[in-house]
Design an enzyme around this catalytic site. Structure first.
Site, mmCIF file in Angstrom:
data_model
loop_
_atom_site.group_PDB
_atom_site.id
_atom_site.type_symbol
_atom_site.label_atom_id
_atom_site.label_comp_id
_atom_site.label_asym_id
_atom_site.label_seq_id
_atom_site.Cartn_x
_atom_site.Cartn_y
_atom_site.Cartn_z
ATOM 1 N N LYS A 1 0.851 -1.202 0.000
ATOM 2 C CA LYS A 1 0.000 0.000 0.000
ATOM 3 C C LYS A 1 0.881 1.245 0.000
ATOM 4 O O LYS A 1 1.910 1.273 0.690
ATOM 5 C CB LYS A 1 -0.906 -0.025 1.230
ATOM 6 C CG LYS A 1 -1.950 1.085 1.284
ATOM 7 C CD LYS A 1 -2.866 0.913 2.485
ATOM 8 C CE LYS A 1 -3.936 1.986 2.542
ATOM 9 N NZ LYS A 1 -4.831 1.813 3.715
ATOM 10 N N SER B 1 -9.755 1.688 2.757
ATOM 11 C CA SER B 1 -8.917 2.486 1.886
ATOM 12 C C SER B 1 -7.846 1.671 1.145
ATOM 13 O O SER B 1 -7.310 2.146 0.154
ATOM 14 C CB SER B 1 -8.232 3.582 2.696
ATOM 15 O OG SER B 1 -7.321 3.025 3.619
ATOM 16 N N SER C 1 -9.665 -0.724 6.901
ATOM 17 C CA SER C 1 -9.093 -0.525 5.566
ATOM 18 C C SER C 1 -8.426 -1.750 4.947
ATOM 19 O O SER C 1 -8.146 -1.753 3.757
ATOM 20 C CB SER C 1 -8.098 0.636 5.581
ATOM 21 O OG SER C 1 -8.797 1.844 5.641
#
Lengths: 486, 98
Positions: free
Chosen positions: A79, A154, A178
């Protein structure tokens, strides 16, 4: 042989038997990214040169048989909020669009030491603020199961990359669901470890007291393998636990018979999509067949989880994002500035998207004189009650089962106009972060051809039980083996 | 119903050092009022004698010896600075007169 669809342990066997090299494997993934990712758009940056260099080194390690770990030569993605030296780290924000860290996050270092191969950095909601990946300043990521739908957020890029087999595993980050919420939307297994189990050093902070780095992979076994390598105490992060990291995979086959599974009644209420609810009920029956005792439990403050989570997020984020000011790194809009304040005002205006602006302003409001007691302090008190809810439930049961989201993946654009409606999609995943407890998300069925996710929530530092329970489920079901047609 | 007027929005925008336009202030004003209203739900909860959560990993103060260690060189550090001069980060006037 479809290299991209294998588990970490299957690839590891091929690597040590010298049936495939890490360089071949890495090239295969890079090729697949070139072919498939233009549709999915999960990667912000592909670090091809570094990946091939790391793969070459991994092959040398394997050839010498020295220091070979289960992750040596395995290609993964990360990420884009986790620092990678020499590889752009953007948080999917314009303000960090060209930011290249001079140092690695501890997690990045640990994976490099284990010999894993970094393919690139995945898309996310800007600074982790969002539940659909639509708040990325760069582009939308598409759900591999239906390209017109969101991957969740996210860590939407991470989940989509995993679902589309664009990495053998991927590292996400979970501040309030997330990892788990997008894992549910994309049919991926992912874990949010206990707060303090994995170092946050080099993670660009959203909410310092909630943030947890965690892996996503094909199944619980692979997640356990990765967590073993990234967890542990770090002198650079004083909130990490000193306790040794258990060998999760060694104990993953322990039977789950006799374990007490709690079903929080507040999580099974009106508002859940029918297909999600039936998949969850089926999963509970599966655990009953596996010999678990099923108990209804109560987490009475559940409905306050969302306001507590968002209030504290706004407050901490407004402080954490103060460092993005255009003077030391990142975007700097200095034209016409007569003093340093003008640089701050101009840079942050141009560099932040609307959701980030909104949240840092609300955070400053909640922390400001006259409102501090009513909002921030009140939320911290209710947070204590949320923690007590979990403590009380875990005095009766070993783990809890809950959905990851009331619905399956929604359409791109469906919820962008109303921030409050978007916040509601996090209702089942947010409470664990203020409490600090671990939770693993795993696929448990389909509703109208879209994946349904469930999560198992555990006691502090009891990831081992979560892995055992998730693994036992994945031995008797094959939801996690389903992949989208791309 | 809570109202956060545009004047308040502009004030907090300045506190977080965010330049915003009149139009943006109006949009945010509408959104903030409904979000803050939602937060007011917390008033239902009786928190008498409930201490605020202050830690999460049950960590006490963590101390270490103050030992000088190498982190990165000045040149390396300044690589990301938008403007630098003689080994320092350069910004316009911070204090003093025009």
């Amino acid at each position: 042989m479809q290299l991209h669809s294998l588990t970490i342990r299957e690839i590891h066997q091929l690597l040590i038997a010298r049936q495939v090299s890490s360089v071949e494997l890495t090239r295969a993934f890079l090729q697949r990214i070139r072919e498939i990712d233009p549709k999915v758009r999960s990667y912000v940056t592909v670090s091809e040169e570094l990946a091939l260099e790391q793969a070459q080194k991994a092959d040398e390690r394997i050839a010498k048989g020295e220091n070979v770990t289960p992750l040596t030569g395995i290609p993964f993605s990360m990420k884009d909020c986790i620092s990678t030296r020499g590889v752009r780290t953007t948080c999917s924000s314009k303000i960090l669009e060209n930011y290249v860290p001079q140092y690695n996050a501890t997690v990045t270092d640990k994976l490099a030491e284990a010999g894993a191969v970094l393919l690139g950095k995945t898309n996310m909601d800007e600074f982790g603020m969002g539940s659909s990946c639509e708040n990325s300043a760069f582009f939308n990521t598409h759900n591999p199961w239906d390209l017109e739908r969101v991957p969740g957020g996210s860590s939407g890029g991470a989940a989509a990359a995993m679902a589309a087999s664009l990495a053998a595993f991927t590292i996400g980050e979970d501040t309030g669901g997330s990892v788990r919420m997008p894992a549910g939307f994309c049919n991926v297994t992912g874990i949010k470890p206990t707060y303090g189990r994995v170092s946050r050093y080099g993670l660009i902070a959203l909410v310092s007291s909630f943030d947890c780095i965690g892996p996503m992979a094909r199944d619980a076994y692979d997640c356990a393998t990765v967590l073993e390598h990234i967890a542990g105490h770090d002198p650079h992060d004083s909130t990490t636990y000193q306790f040794p990291v258990p060998n999760y995979t060694q104990h993953i086959n322990q039977p789950v018979k006799g374990m007490k599974l709690g079903i929080p009644k507040e999580y099974f209420v009106a508002g859940m999509e029918a297909g999600v609810e039936s998949a969850l009920q089926e999963a509970i029956r599966t655990y009953e067949k596996l010999g678990m005792e099923i108990h209804e439990v109560s987490l009475p403050h559940t409905k306050y989880g969302l306001p507590v989570y968002y209030l504290l997020l706004f407050a901490e984020a407004s402080a954490n994002l103060a460092r993005m000011d255009g003077t030391r790194f990142g975007l700097s809009v200095s034209e016409g500035a007569k003093d340093v304040i003008d640089i701050y005002l101009q840079t942050r205006r141009e560099g932040f998207g609307d959701e980030v602006k909104s949240r840092i302003m609300l955070g400053a409001y909640a922390l400001s004189a006259g409102y501090y007691d009513a909002y921030y302090l009140k939320a911290q008190k209710v947070r204590t009650l949320l923690r007590r809810d979990f403590e009380s439930a875990f005095s009766k049961v070993d783990l809890l089962l809950a959905p990851t989201c009331p619905t399956t993946a929604f359409k791109l654009g469906e919820k962008t106009s109303d921030p409050l409606e978007m916040y509601l999609s996090d209702i089942y995943v947010v409470a664990t972060n203020p409490a600090g407890v671990p939770a693993i998300a795993l696929p448990c069925g389909f509703s109208n051809n879209l994946p349904v996710g469930m999560q198992l929530i555990g006691k502090h530092l009891d990831e081992a039980t979560l892995f055992q329970a998730a693994h036992a489920y994945q031995q008797v079901t094959d939801w996690h083996k389903q992949t989208p047609n791309l | 119903m809570t109202t956060i007027d545009t004047k308040t929005v502009k004030h907090i925008a300045f506190l977080v050092r965010l330049g915003i336009s009149e139009e943006e202030a109006q949009t945010f004003s509408g959104q903030f009022s409904s979000i803050i209203d939602y937060f007011n739900m917390l008033n239902e909860v009786d928190t008498t004698n409930v201490p605020p959560a202050s830690d999460i990993a049950n960590a006490e103060n963590v101390l270490r010896e103050d030992v000088v260690q190498h982190s990165m060189s000045r040149e390396e550090f300044l690589k990301n600075a938008p403007q630098s001069e003689r080994g320092y980060i350069k910004v316009p006037t911070v204090l003093g007169e025009e």
